[in-house]
Design a protein around this motif. Sequence first.
Motif, PDB file in Angstrom:
ATOM      1  N   ALA A   3     -62.785 -45.135  -7.068  1.00 36.64           N
ATOM      2  CA  ALA A   3     -61.789 -44.034  -7.970  1.00 36.64           C
ATOM      3  C   ALA A   3     -61.345 -42.408  -7.092  1.00 36.64           C
ATOM      4  CB  ALA A   3     -62.784 -43.016  -9.183  1.00 36.64           C
ATOM      5  N   LEU A   4     -62.732 -42.362  -6.005  1.00 35.58           N
ATOM      6  CA  LEU A   4     -62.850 -42.102  -4.613  1.00 35.58           C
ATOM      7  C   LEU A   4     -62.120 -42.159  -4.340  1.00 35.58           C
ATOM      8  CD1 LEU A   4     -63.717 -39.255  -3.447  1.00 35.58           C
ATOM      9  CD2 LEU A   4     -65.600 -40.173  -2.459  1.00 35.58           C
ATOM     10  N   MET A   5     -61.885 -43.099  -3.473  1.00 37.07           N
ATOM     11  CA  MET A   5     -60.955 -43.588  -2.529  1.00 37.07           C
ATOM     12  C   MET A   5     -59.963 -43.924  -3.545  1.00 37.07           C
ATOM     13  SD  MET A   5     -62.984 -44.227   0.045  1.00 37.07           S
ATOM     14  CE  MET A   5     -62.069 -45.646   0.883  1.00 37.07           C
ATOM     15  N   PHE A   6     -59.257 -44.373  -4.205  1.00 39.06           N
ATOM     16  CA  PHE A   6     -57.583 -44.108  -4.812  1.00 39.06           C
ATOM     17  C   PHE A   6     -57.907 -43.016  -4.977  1.00 39.06           C
ATOM     18  CE2 PHE A   6     -55.155 -43.309  -8.392  1.00 39.06           C
ATOM     19  CZ  PHE A   6     -54.485 -44.517  -8.111  1.00 39.06           C
ATOM     20  N   PHE A   7     -58.484 -41.278  -4.921  1.00 42.80           N
ATOM     21  CA  PHE A   7     -57.336 -40.302  -5.097  1.00 42.80           C
ATOM     22  C   PHE A   7     -57.660 -39.694  -3.373  1.00 42.80           C
ATOM     23  CE2 PHE A   7     -59.575 -40.572  -9.762  1.00 42.80           C
ATOM     24  CZ  PHE A   7     -57.794 -39.932 -10.271  1.00 42.80           C
ATOM     25  N   MET A   8     -58.003 -40.621  -2.998  1.00 44.28           N
ATOM     26  CA  MET A   8     -58.341 -40.509  -1.790  1.00 44.28           C
ATOM     27  C   MET A   8     -57.157 -40.891  -1.119  1.00 44.28           C
ATOM     28  SD  MET A   8     -61.960 -39.863  -0.078  1.00 44.28           S
ATOM     29  CE  MET A   8     -61.300 -40.075   1.561  1.00 44.28           C
ATOM     30  N   GLY A   9     -56.591 -41.803  -1.541  1.00 42.55           N
ATOM     31  CA  GLY A   9     -55.841 -42.889  -1.244  1.00 42.55           C
ATOM     32  C   GLY A   9     -54.326 -41.789  -1.631  1.00 42.55           C
ATOM     33  N   VAL A  10     -54.207 -41.206  -2.679  1.00 43.32           N
ATOM     34  CA  VAL A  10     -52.864 -40.821  -3.190  1.00 43.32           C
ATOM     35  C   VAL A  10     -52.853 -39.892  -2.789  1.00 43.32           C
ATOM     36  CG1 VAL A  10     -52.021 -40.076  -6.003  1.00 43.32           C
ATOM     37  CG2 VAL A  10     -52.830 -42.337  -5.679  1.00 43.32           C
ATOM     38  N   GLY A  11     -53.930 -38.692  -2.570  1.00 43.79           N
ATOM     39  CA  GLY A  11     -53.631 -37.411  -1.736  1.00 43.79           C
ATOM     40  C   GLY A  11     -53.237 -37.697  -0.285  1.00 43.79           C
ATOM     41  N   THR A  12     -53.622 -38.727   0.366  1.00 41.61           N
ATOM     42  CA  THR A  12     -53.253 -38.697   1.681  1.00 41.61           C
ATOM     43  C   THR A  12     -51.623 -39.118   1.435  1.00 41.61           C
ATOM     44  OG1 THR A  12     -55.121 -40.302   2.429  1.00 41.61           O
ATOM     45  CG2 THR A  12     -52.962 -40.326   3.553  1.00 41.61           C
ATOM     46  N   LEU A  13     -51.098 -40.146   0.693  1.00 37.87           N
ATOM     47  CA  LEU A  13     -49.956 -40.412   0.517  1.00 37.87           C
ATOM     48  C   LEU A  13     -48.264 -38.833  -0.191  1.00 37.87           C
ATOM     49  CD1 LEU A  13     -47.317 -42.840   0.042  1.00 37.87           C
ATOM     50  CD2 LEU A  13     -48.146 -43.080  -2.052  1.00 37.87           C
ATOM     51  N   VAL A  14     -49.248 -38.490  -0.758  1.00 34.82           N
ATOM     52  CA  VAL A  14     -48.726 -37.042  -1.283  1.00 34.82           C
ATOM     53  C   VAL A  14     -48.323 -36.517  -0.230  1.00 34.82           C
ATOM     54  CG1 VAL A  14     -47.928 -35.443  -2.569  1.00 34.82           C
ATOM     55  CG2 VAL A  14     -48.820 -37.479  -4.064  1.00 34.82           C
ATOM     56  N   VAL A  15     -49.441 -36.069   0.752  1.00 32.59           N
ATOM     57  CA  VAL A  15     -49.633 -35.240   1.403  1.00 32.59           C
ATOM     58  C   VAL A  15     -48.364 -35.389   3.050  1.00 32.59           C
ATOM     59  CG1 VAL A  15     -50.961 -34.136   3.448  1.00 32.59           C
ATOM     60  CG2 VAL A  15     -51.656 -33.634   1.377  1.00 32.59           C
ATOM     61  N   GLY A  16     -48.294 -36.731   3.452  1.00 34.81           N
ATOM     62  CA  GLY A  16     -47.888 -37.484   3.649  1.00 34.81           C
ATOM     63  C   GLY A  16     -46.221 -37.299   3.568  1.00 34.81           C
ATOM     64  N   LEU A  17     -45.448 -37.569   2.460  1.00 39.00           N
ATOM     65  CA  LEU A  17     -44.690 -37.397   1.379  1.00 39.00           C
ATOM     66  C   LEU A  17     -44.053 -36.253   1.401  1.00 39.00           C
ATOM     67  CD1 LEU A  17     -42.542 -38.669   0.392  1.00 39.00           C
ATOM     68  CD2 LEU A  17     -43.117 -38.405  -2.175  1.00 39.00           C
ATOM     69  N   CYS A  18     -45.131 -34.711   1.741  1.00 38.30           N
ATOM     70  CA  CYS A  18     -44.086 -33.251   1.089  1.00 38.30           C
ATOM     71  C   CYS A  18     -44.074 -33.179   2.733  1.00 38.30           C
ATOM     72  CB  CYS A  18     -45.417 -32.927   0.473  1.00 38.30           C
ATOM     73  SG  CYS A  18     -45.962 -32.804  -0.692  1.00 38.30           S
ATOM     74  N   TYR A  19     -45.065 -33.558   3.712  1.00 41.06           N
ATOM     75  CA  TYR A  19     -44.535 -33.238   5.325  1.00 41.06           C
ATOM     76  C   TYR A  19     -43.852 -34.002   5.772  1.00 41.06           C
ATOM     77  CZ  TYR A  19     -44.972 -32.892  10.648  1.00 41.06           C
ATOM     78  OH  TYR A  19     -45.662 -32.509  11.952  1.00 41.06           O
ATOM     79  N   SER A  20     -43.192 -34.653   5.521  1.00 42.80           N
ATOM     80  CA  SER A  20     -41.771 -35.845   5.541  1.00 42.80           C
ATOM     81  C   SER A  20     -41.115 -35.239   5.379  1.00 42.80           C
ATOM     82  CB  SER A  20     -41.931 -37.114   5.123  1.00 42.80           C
ATOM     83  OG  SER A  20     -41.222 -38.082   5.659  1.00 42.80           O
ATOM     84  N   LEU A  21     -40.608 -35.397   4.299  1.00 45.11           N
ATOM     85  CA  LEU A  21     -39.418 -34.061   3.845  1.00 45.11           C
ATOM     86  C   LEU A  21     -39.595 -32.854   4.343  1.00 45.11           C
ATOM     87  CD1 LEU A  21     -39.669 -35.845  -0.577  1.00 45.11           C
ATOM     88  CD2 LEU A  21     -38.046 -35.955   2.076  1.00 45.11           C
TER      89      LEU A  21
END
Length: 79
Positions: A3-21
């Motif tokens: 679960a920790l790895m999953f949430f870290m992956g989702v968090g990284t995806l969200v941060v990357g998407l926000c930075y890109s936009l």
Amino acid sequence: MQALMFFMGVGTLVVGLCYSLKTSSAHDIQQAALLPFADDPEAANKITQSTGMTFDKIVNGIELDLTAVPNDSTDSFVA
């Protein structure tokens, strides 16, 4: 642990998407949305007339002339 790895992956995806936009301007995002119509001048004109959005660049497609490509025996593909 999973679960920790999953949430870290989702968090990284969200941060990357926000930075890109955030680093993209509204004009860049608009041009990316128009990209599927950029190789068809007729469709580009229809989009421009109906929405008022303009294309920075309309791509003219070309046909690939395979006879102009040298035949190299190392570049072979067998299906």
